[in-house]
Structures are given as C-alpha cells and as structure tokens.
Scaffold this active site. Structure first.
Site, PDB file in Angstrom:
ATOM      1  N   ASP A 179      55.245  59.577  11.881  1.00  7.01           N
ATOM      2  CA  ASP A 179      55.111  58.865  13.915  1.00  7.01           C
ATOM      3  C   ASP A 179      55.943  58.072  13.151  1.00  7.01           C
ATOM      4  OD1 ASP A 179      53.782  61.165  13.073  1.00  7.01           O
ATOM      5  OD2 ASP A 179      51.508  59.319  13.876  1.00  7.01           O
ATOM      6  N   ASP A 183      54.083  43.213   5.010  1.00  9.43           N
ATOM      7  CA  ASP A 183      52.735  44.034   4.610  1.00  9.43           C
ATOM      8  C   ASP A 183      51.516  43.533   5.648  1.00  9.43           C
ATOM      9  OD1 ASP A 183      52.349  45.464   1.588  1.00  9.43           O
ATOM     10  OD2 ASP A 183      50.940  45.276   2.969  1.00  9.43           O
ATOM     11  N   ALA A 227      49.259  53.166   7.173  1.00 12.26           N
ATOM     12  CA  ALA A 227      48.217  53.491   6.739  1.00 12.26           C
ATOM     13  C   ALA A 227      48.520  53.568   5.501  1.00 12.26           C
ATOM     14  CB  ALA A 227      47.007  53.456   7.469  1.00 12.26           C
ATOM     15  N   SER A 257      42.129  58.501  14.591  1.00 16.62           N
ATOM     16  CA  SER A 257      42.567  59.986  13.867  1.00 16.62           C
ATOM     17  C   SER A 257      41.216  60.966  14.477  1.00 16.62           C
ATOM     18  CB  SER A 257      42.582  59.045  12.377  1.00 16.62           C
ATOM     19  OG  SER A 257      42.253  60.795  12.266  1.00 16.62           O
ATOM     20  N   GLU A 293      40.164  62.319  12.105  1.00  9.38           N
ATOM     21  CA  GLU A 293      39.744  61.989  10.688  1.00  9.38           C
ATOM     22  C   GLU A 293      37.895  61.234  11.093  1.00  9.38           C
ATOM     23  OE1 GLU A 293      40.004  64.035   8.002  1.00  9.38           O
ATOM     24  OE2 GLU A 293      38.515  62.659   6.708  1.00  9.38           O
ATOM     25  N   TYR A 353      38.644  56.856   4.496  1.00  8.89           N
ATOM     26  CA  TYR A 353      39.990  56.938   5.405  1.00  8.89           C
ATOM     27  C   TYR A 353      39.275  56.369   6.710  1.00  8.89           C
ATOM     28  CZ  TYR A 353      43.880  58.637   8.728  1.00  8.89           C
ATOM     29  OH  TYR A 353      44.659  58.752   9.597  1.00  8.89           O
ATOM     30  N   GLU A 395      55.515  65.099   1.642  1.00 11.24           N
ATOM     31  CA  GLU A 395      55.441  66.234   1.099  1.00 11.24           C
ATOM     32  C   GLU A 395      53.700  66.686   0.695  1.00 11.24           C
ATOM     33  OE1 GLU A 395      58.565  66.214  -1.410  1.00 11.24           O
ATOM     34  OE2 GLU A 395      60.156  65.742   0.919  1.00 11.24           O
ATOM     35  N   PHE A 454      50.692  66.589   2.102  1.00  6.65           N
ATOM     36  CA  PHE A 454      50.063  66.813   2.702  1.00  6.65           C
ATOM     37  C   PHE A 454      50.041  68.360   3.321  1.00  6.65           C
ATOM     38  CE2 PHE A 454      50.291  61.979   3.859  1.00  6.65           C
ATOM     39  CZ  PHE A 454      49.077  62.102   4.367  1.00  6.65           C
TER      40      PHE A 454
HETATM   41  P1  NAP Z   1      52.742  57.977   6.757  1.00  9.79           P
HETATM   42  O1  NAP Z   1      53.727  59.114   7.058  1.00  9.79           O
HETATM   43  O2  NAP Z   1      51.910  58.103   5.466  1.00  9.79           O
HETATM   44  O3  NAP Z   1      52.696  57.205   7.374  1.00  9.79           O
HETATM   45  C1  NAP Z   1      52.381  55.840   6.706  1.00  9.79           C
HETATM   46  C2  NAP Z   1      53.268  53.801   6.975  1.00  9.79           C
HETATM   47  O4  NAP Z   1      52.382  53.576   7.138  1.00  9.79           O
HETATM   48  C3  NAP Z   1      54.706  54.393   6.011  1.00  9.79           C
HETATM   49  O5  NAP Z   1      55.729  54.425   7.044  1.00  9.79           O
HETATM   50  C4  NAP Z   1      53.621  53.451   5.152  1.00  9.79           C
HETATM   51  O6  NAP Z   1      55.646  52.396   4.585  1.00  9.79           O
HETATM   52  C5  NAP Z   1      53.039  52.500   5.974  1.00  9.79           C
HETATM   53  N1  NAP Z   1      51.826  51.263   4.696  1.00  9.79           N
HETATM   54  C6  NAP Z   1      51.610  51.873   3.891  1.00  9.79           C
HETATM   55  N2  NAP Z   1      51.102  51.170   3.316  1.00  9.79           N
HETATM   56  C7  NAP Z   1      51.334  49.704   3.541  1.00  9.79           C
HETATM   57  C8  NAP Z   1      51.537  48.458   3.890  1.00  9.79           C
HETATM   58  N3  NAP Z   1      50.663  48.104   3.050  1.00  9.79           N
HETATM   59  N4  NAP Z   1      52.186  47.763   5.245  1.00  9.79           N
HETATM   60  C9  NAP Z   1      52.565  47.970   5.605  1.00  9.79           C
HETATM   61  N5  NAP Z   1      53.261  49.622   6.408  1.00  9.79           N
HETATM   62  C10 NAP Z   1      52.001  50.247   4.963  1.00  9.79           C
HETATM   63  O7  NAP Z   1      51.940  58.428   7.831  1.00  9.79           O
HETATM   64  P2  NAP Z   1      52.142  58.691   9.402  1.00  9.79           P
HETATM   65  O8  NAP Z   1      51.345  60.534   9.279  1.00  9.79           O
HETATM   66  O9  NAP Z   1      53.393  58.141  10.272  1.00  9.79           O
HETATM   67  O10 NAP Z   1      50.466  58.504  11.133  1.00  9.79           O
HETATM   68  C11 NAP Z   1      51.560  57.198  10.966  1.00  9.79           C
HETATM   69  C12 NAP Z   1      49.615  56.829  11.545  1.00  9.79           C
HETATM   70  O11 NAP Z   1      48.314  57.498  11.877  1.00  9.79           O
HETATM   71  C13 NAP Z   1      48.839  56.860  10.240  1.00  9.79           C
HETATM   72  O12 NAP Z   1      47.602  55.209  10.419  1.00  9.79           O
HETATM   73  C14 NAP Z   1      48.184  57.522  10.963  1.00  9.79           C
HETATM   74  O13 NAP Z   1      46.805  57.233   9.762  1.00  9.79           O
HETATM   75  C15 NAP Z   1      48.099  57.567  11.756  1.00  9.79           C
HETATM   76  N6  NAP Z   1      47.268  59.272  12.080  1.00  9.79           N
HETATM   77  C16 NAP Z   1      48.311  59.540  11.236  1.00  9.79           C
HETATM   78  C17 NAP Z   1      48.134  61.180  11.629  1.00  9.79           C
HETATM   79  C18 NAP Z   1      48.927  63.375  11.452  1.00  9.79           C
HETATM   80  O14 NAP Z   1      48.279  63.812  11.337  1.00  9.79           O
HETATM   81  N7  NAP Z   1      50.090  62.567  10.534  1.00  9.79           N
HETATM   82  C19 NAP Z   1      46.835  61.967  12.603  1.00  9.79           C
HETATM   83  C20 NAP Z   1      45.405  60.716  13.523  1.00  9.79           C
HETATM   84  C21 NAP Z   1      46.301  59.200  13.206  1.00  9.79           C
HETATM   85  P3  NAP Z   1      55.438  53.455   3.038  1.00  9.79           P
HETATM   86  O15 NAP Z   1      56.954  54.405   3.837  1.00  9.79           O
HETATM   87  O16 NAP Z   1      56.632  52.663   2.949  1.00  9.79           O
HETATM   88  O17 NAP Z   1      54.903  54.965   1.985  1.00  9.79           O
HETATM   89  N1  GDD Z   2      47.139  67.625   0.770  1.00  8.26           N
HETATM   90  C1  GDD Z   2      46.190  68.647   0.470  1.00  8.26           C
HETATM   91  N2  GDD Z   2      46.849  69.012  -0.214  1.00  8.26           N
HETATM   92  N3  GDD Z   2      44.982  69.443   1.346  1.00  8.26           N
HETATM   93  C2  GDD Z   2      44.900  70.273   1.043  1.00  8.26           C
HETATM   94  C3  GDD Z   2      44.966  71.001  -0.543  1.00  8.26           C
HETATM   95  C4  GDD Z   2      46.059  70.486  -0.845  1.00  8.26           C
HETATM   96  O1  GDD Z   2      46.331  71.079  -2.044  1.00  8.26           O
HETATM   97  N4  GDD Z   2      44.717  72.054  -0.247  1.00  8.26           N
HETATM   98  C5  GDD Z   2      43.570  72.719   0.663  1.00  8.26           C
HETATM   99  N5  GDD Z   2      43.866  71.739   1.551  1.00  8.26           N
HETATM  100  C6  GDD Z   2      43.064  70.863   2.717  1.00  8.26           C
HETATM  101  C7  GDD Z   2      42.479  69.829   2.547  1.00  8.26           C
HETATM  102  O2  GDD Z   2      41.668  69.667   1.553  1.00  8.26           O
HETATM  103  C8  GDD Z   2      42.233  68.932   4.009  1.00  8.26           C
HETATM  104  O3  GDD Z   2      41.181  69.950   4.858  1.00  8.26           O
HETATM  105  C9  GDD Z   2      43.295  69.947   4.835  1.00  8.26           C
HETATM  106  O4  GDD Z   2      43.538  71.191   3.618  1.00  8.26           O
HETATM  107  C10 GDD Z   2      44.206  69.132   5.500  1.00  8.26           C
HETATM  108  O5  GDD Z   2      44.980  68.105   4.776  1.00  8.26           O
HETATM  109  P1  GDD Z   2      45.747  67.080   4.892  1.00  8.26           P
HETATM  110  O6  GDD Z   2      46.651  67.852   5.317  1.00  8.26           O
HETATM  111  O7  GDD Z   2      45.541  66.172   3.461  1.00  8.26           O
HETATM  112  O8  GDD Z   2      45.402  66.655   6.167  1.00  8.26           O
HETATM  113  P2  GDD Z   2      43.799  66.134   6.608  1.00  8.26           P
HETATM  114  O9  GDD Z   2      43.339  66.632   7.739  1.00  8.26           O
HETATM  115  O10 GDD Z   2      43.128  65.281   5.103  1.00  8.26           O
HETATM  116  O11 GDD Z   2      44.262  65.267   7.281  1.00  8.26           O
HETATM  117  C11 GDD Z   2      45.502  64.015   8.201  1.00  8.26           C
HETATM  118  O12 GDD Z   2      45.104  64.126   9.356  1.00  8.26           O
HETATM  119  C12 GDD Z   2      44.315  63.028   9.577  1.00  8.26           C
HETATM  120  C13 GDD Z   2      43.776  63.506  11.249  1.00  8.26           C
HETATM  121  O13 GDD Z   2      42.824  64.513  11.240  1.00  8.26           O
HETATM  122  C14 GDD Z   2      46.420  62.599   7.711  1.00  8.26           C
HETATM  123  O14 GDD Z   2      47.583  63.081   8.247  1.00  8.26           O
HETATM  124  C15 GDD Z   2      45.613  61.275   8.043  1.00  8.26           C
HETATM  125  O15 GDD Z   2      46.262  60.732   8.070  1.00  8.26           O
HETATM  126  C16 GDD Z   2      45.287  62.435  10.054  1.00  8.26           C
HETATM  127  O16 GDD Z   2      44.201  60.859  10.065  1.00  8.26           O
END
Ligand code: NAP
Ligand code: GDD
Length: 343
Positions: free
Chosen positions: A12, A61, A85, A128, A130, A152, A189, A191
């Site tokens: 993001d 950080d 995060a 989130s 979550e 989380y 990679e 997720f």
């Molecule tokens: P992401 O790809 O995992 O990116 C997380 C970021 O946080 C990376 O830049 C990471 O740095 C940084 N970070 C980790 N540990 C840190 C630390 N100790 N100090 C400073 N920065 C640190 O996550 P994203 O998918 O872009 O999501 C962005 C935000 O939205 C997160 O807070 C996530 O929980 C939230 N969120 C995501 C989703 C989703 O579906 N993607 C949905 C709801 C909420 P590095 O690159 O060095 O690891």
């Molecule tokens: N990661 C992963 N790997 N998940 C798996 C796998 C696997 O091999 N197999 C099944 N799953 C299922 C997980 O158990 C979960 O129910 C679902 O796939 C999605 O998993 P993730 O892609 O890891 O995402 P998430 O939903 O747990 O969390 C993401 O979305 C949240 C918003 O609802 C993350 O981006 C969080 O940071 C974010 O807040």
C-alpha cells in the site's frame, strides 16, 4: 502538500506514494534498516525523484518513538498515513509480542506527537477487516462489533480505538480506514492470493510442480489495492475525521481464487494444489464480507476491478515474472525450486 508515510516500502505504501506524487505532494517515508534492500516496490519512484526532492526517505522504526516524533516535528507534514505493521496474520501467532508492539506503539506515538503540534495534522490509521473476526456470515460495516481472532487483529483494534479516542478527546483529525483484503502484483508473496498467482505463473512455465495451501474454505472480500489507496486519500480529504469501510461487497473462498487462477492458464487447480496443516492457523477468520455503502455514497468511492479482473491482473503479471525466471533457469543462472515460497 506534505505527506509522511510509515510502511512506505509495503504494497500500500508503494501505491500510495505513487498516487500522492501524481497529485504533486511532497512524500516523506520511513524505511527500516535491513541487511538487504527492502525498497524494491518504490525503487522506480526513488530514481525518478532523487533530483527534485519530491520523495524523501529516512531510516526509522515504529518501535523508535523518539525518532518518529523527531521526524514529524522536523517535516511538519499535512497528512500522516500509518501503514507500517507486521501485517501477516499467521506470523502474528508466531511473533505476537512484536506484532502487538508495532501495531500499538506506532499509532499512539504519532497521535501523541500530533496532539502537541500547533499545526493541524491529519492522521490515517490502517485499520482492518481482520478486527471483525468473521465468525458469522453477516455483512460488516462501520458499526459492526469487533471480535479479533489473532494478535494482529487485537493490535489493530487498539490502534483503531486510540485513534477514535484522540479524535474525541483532543480534536485530532484521526481517520480509521477499515479496509477489507486488497491485493495486487505488489502483494507480499506469502499472502494467499499472491502465493497462488505466483505458483500458477511458475507451474505454467514448468518451474514449479505443486502448490501447498492451508484452509481452502476461508472466504474473503478481495479487492484491488490501487482502488483502496484512492479511498484512503478520499477519507483524508473529507470535512470530518471518521471511520470508513472499503470493500467490494463480494466474498469468495480460497478455493474459488485457486480455481479461477488455474483456469486462466487452462489448468485444473485440483491437479496441483495440496493442503498441509502447516498453513492452518491456531484460530481462523472464516468469512469476511464488507458493506462499503458509506464510502460509496459520501466519498463517491467505488472499486473498479472485480474478482475475475483481480485474478487476471495478478496471474498475467506472474506469468511474465515466471518467464523471466525460466530464462535464468535455462541459462543455469538460478536453480530449480519445485515449490515456492518455502515459508
Ligand atoms: P505490507 O506490504 O506488509 O507492508 C507493511 C509495511 O510495514 C512495510 O513497509 C514494512 O517494511 C513496514 N514495517 C514492518 N515493520 C516495521 C517497523 N518495525 N517499523 C517501520 N515499518 C515497518 O502491508 P500492506 O498490505 O501494504 O498493508 C498496509 C497496512 O494496511 C498495514 O498496516 C496492514 O496491516 C493494513 N491492512 C492491509 C490490508 C491488505 O489487505 N493489504 C487490509 C487491511 C489493513 P518492510 O518492507 O521493511 O517489511
Ligand atoms: N497466507 C496464507 N497462505 N493463507 C492461506 C493459505 C496459505 O498457504 N492457505 C489458506 N489460507 C487462508 C488463510 O487461512 C486465510 O483464511 C486466508 O487464506 C487469507 O489469508 P492471507 O492472504 O494471509 O490474508 P489475511 O486475510 O489473513 O490477512 C490479510 O488481510 C487482512 C484484512 O482482512 C492481511 O493483508 C492483513 O494485514 C489484513 O489486515
């Protein structure tokens, strides 16, 4: 306008930087020091903006409160987006304390700093879906109850609540964006969506033979990350700081995602996907489905990419990536890995 982004190197953070730069913002970002480069997602922006100073990065950080406070005081941003995060839910069970420290300390440090500034700084907290826990099949909106199922999720509830508390107690412009899952070719990679699209590309190129997943029955409301970035910004431009849900309103299982992704390369997912306990979690969020009516009506936000479109964007990207790997493999520059990733 000046924006400060924590988590700028993540999925993001990279899209948000690109978006804000295109709107002529000066973008400041926090990068954590690592032993290998972690700026891959924003390297193109770094090269483009090294000379004009539009993008400035700092080592910091979320756990180093004094460094975060100093940066905010020096930069005096107009908007702060707290995206940093440990965002992997399964990893949060393995590293619960770190995940909690990062999820809670970052938000409170920034809010405390803003509270003491003369300037009115807007704050975005990456909340989130979550947090909802997803035990029943209800449609979730800004008023739905939180029942987190992971360290989380619990840390996100704290950050969400403290943002609301600072908004109500100190008139801080604190916005909570409750975003449902959003994906893209920049998705990490490990997720599930990216793990699948990456495997499909590699299996089609002949450099991977199987894909091991966990719970195939989990259901998620998956959207396209770029759409959600625009939503974040729109929330910050609204007259009042509020809580907002962003979601597509369609939920699909992990099995559906795998089936659609393999279908794209004319393969049957069942011939390649196996399951392992290794990828099951101690507690699972079974079902997430969001109602983003408020953002659609008030902010005029709507997702532009549907489920099929999202799978296509991700698989097409990873087919091209796999072709590059195949070429390197052919020239013996890399060795074959029959399954990827190993974690
Ligand atoms: P992401 O790809 O995992 O990116 C997380 C970021 O946080 C990376 O830049 C990471 O740095 C940084 N970070 C980790 N540990 C840190 C630390 N100790 N100090 C400073 N920065 C640190 O996550 P994203 O998918 O872009 O999501 C962005 C935000 O939205 C997160 O807070 C996530 O929980 C939230 N969120 C995501 C989703 C989703 O579906 N993607 C949905 C709801 C909420 P590095 O690159 O060095 O690891
Ligand atoms: N990661 C992963 N790997 N998940 C798996 C796998 C696997 O091999 N197999 C099944 N799953 C299922 C997980 O158990 C979960 O129910 C679902 O796939 C999605 O998993 P993730 O892609 O890891 O995402 P998430 O939903 O747990 O969390 C993401 O979305 C949240 C918003 O609802 C993350 O981006 C969080 O940071 C974010 O807040």
């Amino acid at each position: 306008m000046k924006a400060l982004i924590t988590g700028i190197t993540g999925q993001d953070g990279a899209y948000l930087s690109e978006f804000l730069l295109s709107k002529n913002y000066e973008v400041h970002g926090i990068v954590r020091r690592s032993s290998s480069f972690n700026t891959g997602r924003i390297d193109h922006l770094i090269s483009k903006h090294t000379s004009d100073g539009k993008l400035q990065l700092y080592y910091s950080d979320l756990l180093d409160s004094s460094s975060i406070t100093n940066l905010i005081n020096n930069i005096q941003p107009d908007e702060i987006y707290n995206l940093g995060a440990q965002s992997h839910v399964a990893v949060s069970f393995q590293n619960p304390i770190l995940t909690t420290q990062l999820g809670t300390l970052g938000s409170i440090t920034i809010l405390e700093t803003i509270k003491h500034l003369d300037k009115k700084v807007k704050f975005y907290q990456a909340s989130s879906s979550e947090m909802f826990g997803g035990t029943s099949k209800e449609l979730l909106d800004e008023n739905s109850l939180f029942d987190p199922k992971s360290p989380y999720g619990a840390s996100k509830v704290f950050a969400h609540d403290i943002t609301k508390i600072y908004r109500e107690s100190y008139n801080v412009f604190g916005v909570n964006g409750i975003l449902f899952n959003h994906e893209s070719p920049l998705r990490g990679e490990t997720f599930v969506t990216r793990k699948i699209s990456k495997a499909v590309g590699r299996i089609a190129a002949g450099i991977q033979s199987k894909l091991t997943l966990g719970n195939l029955d989990a259901s998620r409301d998956w959207g396209y990350a770029k759409d959600y970035i625009e939503g974040m910004w729109l929330m910050m431009q609204y007259d009042y700081p509020e809580d907002w849900v962003l979601a597509t309103g369609v939920t699909k299982t992990v099995r559906d995602f795998a089936e659609e992704a393999f279908k794209y390369v004319n393969l049957n997912w069942e011939d390649y996907v196996i399951t392992s306990e290794k990828y099951f979690r101690p507690n699972e969020v079974d079902y997430l489905l969001g109602d983003s009516s408020k953002a659609r009506e008030v902010l005029n936000w709507k997702p532009s990419v549907d489920f099929k479109g999202l799978v296509k964007i991700m698989v097409e990207h990873d087919i091209n990536e796999a072709k590059k790997d195949f070429t390197l493999l052919k020239d013996n520059l890399i060795s074959p890995t029959w399954e990827y990733p190993k974690l």
